[in-house]
Design an enzyme around this catalytic site. Structure first.
Site, PDB file in Angstrom:
ATOM      1  N   ARG A 116      32.738  -2.711 -63.022  1.00 60.73           N
ATOM      2  CA  ARG A 116      32.387  -1.255 -63.538  1.00 60.73           C
ATOM      3  C   ARG A 116      33.762  -0.761 -64.109  1.00 60.73           C
ATOM      4  O   ARG A 116      34.864  -1.213 -63.950  1.00 60.73           O
ATOM      5  CB  ARG A 116      32.355  -0.251 -62.332  1.00 60.73           C
ATOM      6  CG  ARG A 116      30.870  -0.342 -61.851  1.00 60.73           C
ATOM      7  CD  ARG A 116      29.727  -0.200 -62.577  1.00 60.73           C
ATOM      8  NE  ARG A 116      28.320  -0.233 -62.010  1.00 60.73           N
ATOM      9  CZ  ARG A 116      27.669  -1.267 -61.972  1.00 60.73           C
ATOM     10  NH1 ARG A 116      28.245  -2.364 -62.629  1.00 60.73           N
ATOM     11  NH2 ARG A 116      26.555  -1.150 -61.430  1.00 60.73           N
ATOM     12  N   GLU A 151      29.577   5.115 -71.320  1.00 63.23           N
ATOM     13  CA  GLU A 151      28.810   4.248 -72.015  1.00 63.23           C
ATOM     14  C   GLU A 151      27.329   5.003 -72.457  1.00 63.23           C
ATOM     15  O   GLU A 151      27.132   5.817 -71.799  1.00 63.23           O
ATOM     16  CB  GLU A 151      28.176   3.117 -71.034  1.00 63.23           C
ATOM     17  CG  GLU A 151      29.300   2.238 -70.482  1.00 63.23           C
ATOM     18  CD  GLU A 151      28.864   1.173 -69.532  1.00 63.23           C
ATOM     19  OE1 GLU A 151      27.621   0.962 -69.273  1.00 63.23           O
ATOM     20  OE2 GLU A 151      29.717   0.350 -69.147  1.00 63.23           O
ATOM     21  N   HIS A 164      27.552  -4.009 -71.853  1.00 63.69           N
ATOM     22  CA  HIS A 164      26.870  -3.577 -70.582  1.00 63.69           C
ATOM     23  C   HIS A 164      25.749  -4.437 -70.562  1.00 63.69           C
ATOM     24  O   HIS A 164      24.656  -4.111 -70.124  1.00 63.69           O
ATOM     25  CB  HIS A 164      26.935  -2.425 -69.853  1.00 63.69           C
ATOM     26  CG  HIS A 164      26.946  -2.301 -68.613  1.00 63.69           C
ATOM     27  ND1 HIS A 164      27.113  -1.211 -67.917  1.00 63.69           N
ATOM     28  CD2 HIS A 164      26.712  -3.312 -67.738  1.00 63.69           C
ATOM     29  CE1 HIS A 164      27.007  -1.484 -66.675  1.00 63.69           C
ATOM     30  NE2 HIS A 164      26.828  -2.636 -66.371  1.00 63.69           N
TER      31      HIS A 164
END
Length: 335
Positions: free
Chosen positions: A250, A279, A298
């Site tokens: 994370r 994000e 991601h």
């Protein structure tokens, strides 16, 4: 609550279907045949609370893809029609479970495959050590192939030290691959014991040694109050000038602004990142143009196999809740 008779009249929002594949990986038609309306949002709803609330206000059920769209207390309180949240994965720190509990809104999770994220860790490590162009955008890595032929010299893995910040399920998987490459693998976390490290076949070291001696340092921690900002200026200052920092866990575990400063100053060799504080990563974010970076958007968990589990279980969650028997309910973590 919806009666066991079915999902007649339910409005279901499927969030952040970036690739437009939600309907390919599960049979949503079962819900639609029972009278539900399913709408998949391909575009991110953004960071603005009003925009998110306006988009979700008509829906009874929200299916969240991991933490892509946080469902905060402020947002949940403004969604009077909301009756059920389904989140892909087993936990979701971006959903306020205290607020959902107070509202009587169940939050159901899905199955999760740990292998894709562990595999992506090694994709980033190889990209960084062999100078592959895996940039998310911009041209500032300094390692981008420019049309020449053999313009860089890579680094091998055998004999180098792999430091793991966290040795849980994903960290242990990363460790086994490092050992297979003949690496010296060490690990640290706040609760890691010598015995557990030995069971995985690695050595436990203190935090300072981990950062000071690792050639490659890979993060495998759950985001929590203890881990948020754990990698900051003191830790980065300990690292070797050619060390590679990898994060597939994370974003907020690393102090992002401090990392940008360290990269621009040449303090560490490379940051290979799949996760970020906010994000999607903004087009003008300084990480996009920082030197010595390998950035991916991601995608560590984004595989066919993972999506099949996520979306299949999401449909099952909705059906079970509509029948009065919700499954895979996320509980508040113990204090």
């Amino acid at each position: 609550m919806t009666s066991a008779a079915g999902t007649q009249g339910l409005r279901i929002a499927v969030l952040d279907d970036y690739q437009g594949v939600a309907h390919e990986f599960a049979d949503w038609s079962r819900l639609e045949a029972a009278g539900a309306e399913v709408k998949a949002f391909r575009n991110h709803l953004g960071q603005d609370d009003d925009a998110v609330v306006d988009a979700l206000a008509p829906f009874d059920v929200v299916v969240a893809m991991r933490e892509r769209t946080p469902l905060t207390a402020a947002r949940i309180e403004r969604l009077p029609n909301l009756k059920l949240i389904v989140s892909t994965g087993r936990r979701n720190a971006s959903i306020n479970l205290k607020t959902t509990a107070a509202r009587g809104i169940p939050v159901c999770g899905t199955g999760y495959l740990p292998s894709p994220a562990a595999e992506h860790t090694w994709a980033l490590i190889h990209a960084a050590t062999r100078h592959l162009d895996a940039e998310l955008g911009g041209g500032g890595s300094g390692w981008t192939h420019d049309g020449g032929w053999q313009t860089t010299v890579g680094r091998g893995l055998e004999g180098r030290r792999l430091g793991l910040l966290g040795l849980g399920n994903l960290g242990s998987r990363a460790a086994r691959v490092g050992l297979a490459f003949g690496m010296d693998v060490v690990a640290w976390s706040q609760n890691l014991t010598d015995e557990h490290a030995a069971e995985v076949g690695v050595q436990r070291v203190e935090k300072e040694e981990l950062f000071a001696t690792a050639d490659i340092l890979s993060i495998h921690l759950v985001l929590s109050k203890r881990s948020r900002g754990l990698v900051g200026a003191p830790e980065l200052a300990l690292m070797k000038p050619d060390a590679i920092l990898v994060n597939t866990s994370r974003g907020p575990i690393i102090d992002e602004a401090t990392l940008v400063e360290a990269l621009n100053a040449g303090q560490i060799g490379c940051a290979a990142l799949d996760v970020y504080d906010v994000e999607p990563l903004a087009a003008d974010h300084p990480l996009r143009t920082a030197p010595r970076t390998v950035l991916t958007p991601h995608i560590g968990y984004v595989t066919y196999e993972q999506y099949e589990v996520f979306y299949r279980d999401a449909v099952e969650d909705i059906e079970a809740w509509a029948a009065g028997n919700p499954v895979r309910i996320m509980e508040l973590p113990p204090k």
